[in-house]
Design a protein around this motif. Sequence first.
Motif, PDB file in Angstrom:
ATOM      1  N   THR A  34       0.668  -1.153  -0.025  1.00  0.00           N
ATOM      2  CA  THR A  34      -0.040   0.039   0.041  1.00  0.00           C
ATOM      3  C   THR A  34       0.832   1.245  -0.055  1.00  0.00           C
ATOM      4  O   THR A  34       2.048   1.288   0.377  1.00  0.00           O
ATOM      5  N   THR A  84     -14.953   5.054  -0.125  1.00  0.00           N
ATOM      6  CA  THR A  84     -15.052   4.321  -1.328  1.00  0.00           C
ATOM      7  C   THR A  84     -13.662   3.598  -1.885  1.00  0.00           C
ATOM      8  O   THR A  84     -12.826   3.872  -1.307  1.00  0.00           O
ATOM      9  N   ALA A  85     -14.020   2.966  -2.800  1.00  0.00           N
ATOM     10  CA  ALA A  85     -13.010   1.982  -3.373  1.00  0.00           C
ATOM     11  C   ALA A  85     -13.327   2.121  -4.927  1.00  0.00           C
ATOM     12  O   ALA A  85     -14.309   1.834  -5.636  1.00  0.00           O
ATOM     13  N   ARG A  86     -12.308   2.254  -5.860  1.00  0.00           N
ATOM     14  CA  ARG A  86     -12.161   2.214  -7.311  1.00  0.00           C
ATOM     15  C   ARG A  86     -11.173   1.239  -7.927  1.00  0.00           C
ATOM     16  O   ARG A  86      -9.970   1.359  -7.039  1.00  0.00           O
ATOM     17  N   ASP A  87     -11.308   0.818  -8.854  1.00  0.00           N
ATOM     18  CA  ASP A  87     -10.108   0.220  -9.519  1.00  0.00           C
ATOM     19  C   ASP A  87     -10.291   0.802 -10.958  1.00  0.00           C
ATOM     20  O   ASP A  87     -10.862   1.707 -11.300  1.00  0.00           O
ATOM     21  N   ASP A  91     -16.192   1.826  -9.973  1.00  0.00           N
ATOM     22  CA  ASP A  91     -16.416   1.846  -8.466  1.00  0.00           C
ATOM     23  C   ASP A  91     -16.301   0.410  -8.040  1.00  0.00           C
ATOM     24  O   ASP A  91     -16.934  -0.368  -8.899  1.00  0.00           O
ATOM     25  N   VAL A  94     -18.296  -1.297  -1.482  1.00  0.00           N
ATOM     26  CA  VAL A  94     -17.184  -1.435   0.075  1.00  0.00           C
ATOM     27  C   VAL A  94     -18.386  -1.492   1.079  1.00  0.00           C
ATOM     28  O   VAL A  94     -19.341  -0.590   1.032  1.00  0.00           O
ATOM     29  N   VAL A 107     -13.736  -4.488   0.923  1.00  0.00           N
ATOM     30  CA  VAL A 107     -13.640  -4.283  -0.548  1.00  0.00           C
ATOM     31  C   VAL A 107     -13.870  -5.518  -1.248  1.00  0.00           C
ATOM     32  O   VAL A 107     -12.977  -6.525  -1.389  1.00  0.00           O
ATOM     33  N   PHE A 121      -6.539  -1.384  -6.646  1.00  0.00           N
ATOM     34  CA  PHE A 121      -7.790  -0.589  -6.280  1.00  0.00           C
ATOM     35  C   PHE A 121      -7.284   0.815  -5.384  1.00  0.00           C
ATOM     36  O   PHE A 121      -5.951   0.522  -4.647  1.00  0.00           O
ATOM     37  N   ARG A 122      -7.903   1.576  -5.398  1.00  0.00           N
ATOM     38  CA  ARG A 122      -7.775   2.724  -4.269  1.00  0.00           C
ATOM     39  C   ARG A 122      -8.807   2.828  -3.554  1.00  0.00           C
ATOM     40  O   ARG A 122     -10.113   2.938  -3.720  1.00  0.00           O
ATOM     41  N   LEU A 123      -8.494   2.834  -2.115  1.00  0.00           N
ATOM     42  CA  LEU A 123      -9.528   2.892  -1.158  1.00  0.00           C
ATOM     43  C   LEU A 123      -9.258   4.431  -0.687  1.00  0.00           C
ATOM     44  O   LEU A 123      -8.310   4.878  -0.488  1.00  0.00           O
TER      45      LEU A 123
END
Length: 644
Positions: A34, A84-87, A91, A94, A107, A121-123
């Motif tokens: 991370t 939120t979480a996205r790759d 979206d 979560v 996630v 992904f990004r949290l």
Amino acid sequence: MPSAILAAALSFAALASLVTAPAAAAPARYRLLTSAAYRVDVGNRNVHVGVEVAFTNTTPDPPGRYSVFDSAELAIHDGASAVTARDARGDLRVARTRASGVNVASVTLRAPLRYNQTARFRLAYDLPDGSQADVRVRASVVTLPVWSFGTRSEVTLDLPAAYTVRVAGDQMRATTTGATTRLSSGTIPDPAGWLALVSGEQATDRVTARRTVQLGGRSIELEVSSWSDDTAWGTSTADLLAEAFPRLERAIGIPYGGSGPLLVRESVAGPGNGFDAGAATSGSGIAIGFDQPRFTALHQAAHLWFGARFASDAWIREGLASHFAALVALDLKVPLPIDAAARTAQLKPDAFPLADWTISAAGRLDAYGYAASWRTIDLVAARQGAPALEAALRRITSGGSPYPITGVSAPSPASVAQPVDSRRFLDHLEGSDGQGLASLFAEQVLPRTAILELPARARARTAVTMLRSAAAGWGIPRPVRDAMDGWRFTDAQDQMTLARRFLAERDRFLPIVTAAGLSAPMRLQQRYEARGGGAESHEELRAEAAVVSAYTHATQRAAQPRSFTERIGLAVASDPESLLATANARYARGDLQGAAGAIGEAERQLDGAAAAGLTRLASTVVVLLLAVAGIALLFRRRTAAARR
């Protein structure tokens, strides 16, 4: 004491790398890399947190089955919102859950993650101002706990360069570019054990809330300074302390001795939840962390009585401050931050002699130190009673000794109160004759070296009790007291041996004084109290005995029948009885030289009484003869004149 937040944060970090595997899979093995970025947004009073995650399944497929992960779980702050979480494709779902009291973001991955596959992904989430106790984002102050995620990580935090930054716990390197300061962790190989508590403060306007309180029989001004963007803190703290200070004074039993206004300043706290180990209390000034519970204000206020001038050992100051703050808190319905007894028992594996405690404002040792100090003073108060505790605190404050010289422990005018350590605190609590706390101090307070001295102390204290009884009101001489105060028990026993020998001589001497009709002066007692049973006291006794002997001899002579010539001789001289009465009065005042002079003069009058009487008689005869001759001469002259 480390805060609950600190402990929780460590738990969060420990859970930051948890992932969920299907039941059919073998025990989870994975790599979770991370990169976390914290960005302080002062204008919106928010901290934006973004975590770039690379999650790799490193668990080989079991025979006949697949190793897969459907989701990844990361611990997030309790105050997190807008999670939120996205790759790369959009979206991700979560779900927020609680696991063992920890806030977790679960996630759901875009697709099941098989062996040697990596999901990226990004949290993201926000930490608004006040979302949890130690998160503040304002123009005056920024504070927040910063931790990392996964099995290997790095962390950055950006905030305006106008803030003066302080980092507690794991350190971060600061660099400033333009209007932004960036804190960087570098590579963190063990995110579970990493935590930084970041605070930043910049100069802003302050406002002062004023109250008047009655302390020490005087009206004292209370001034509480808060940041202009937190006036509610200043108002509520001023109201609380205005009620608390008089109650503290009554509970402690010692008038407040400060002068000038009581100054309280809102500050950035250390990590001591409920005690504010990072706060300062000195003179009439207190600094209190903005995020501390209301109990902290009471605890810090009590330190105006129990500061570094009162005790050199931290546990004494902290334990007394917590004990009396708790009494006032119950009256004012202020919640206590901990149950001292339960917390002490919980932290028993971390126990250490409280006398060895040095506050570091972090760590489990401080947690135990604060709890056990509070608990120990509570036990002292329960066993000794409030009046005995108050008496001990008064003695310490006034510079008195637990072993008073004359039964009244008021210090001499030259006495200056010295901070007490744990050994002298025990002496004060037990007094010169009391018992019952040595075992508690051995269990909770004293290091091994001091514990080994306790048997000798007990024997010496028993000897002190016996000496006081033998002294019959004369109390404890200074050499004994000084040795006992210094825990020099062999010296104390030697001095008490000398004192007992002297008292035996005194007991033989005082009846002689009384039989002679004299009143013993204070000199002998004063010499004993100052010098004990040493040579100077014996010299004083011999000097007084010589005066008493001379007085007895003179009074016996003066009481004997006197001849006619002696009565004549004393008729015009100083009366021996009057001189002896003068000697008696001078002796009672302690004027041995004056008494001896009066006795000597009485003896001289008695010695010369007969001779003086003969001389007086002879002089009288001569005067009479001269008178007769004069009358005869006058008669002859008158007769001769008549014949003419």
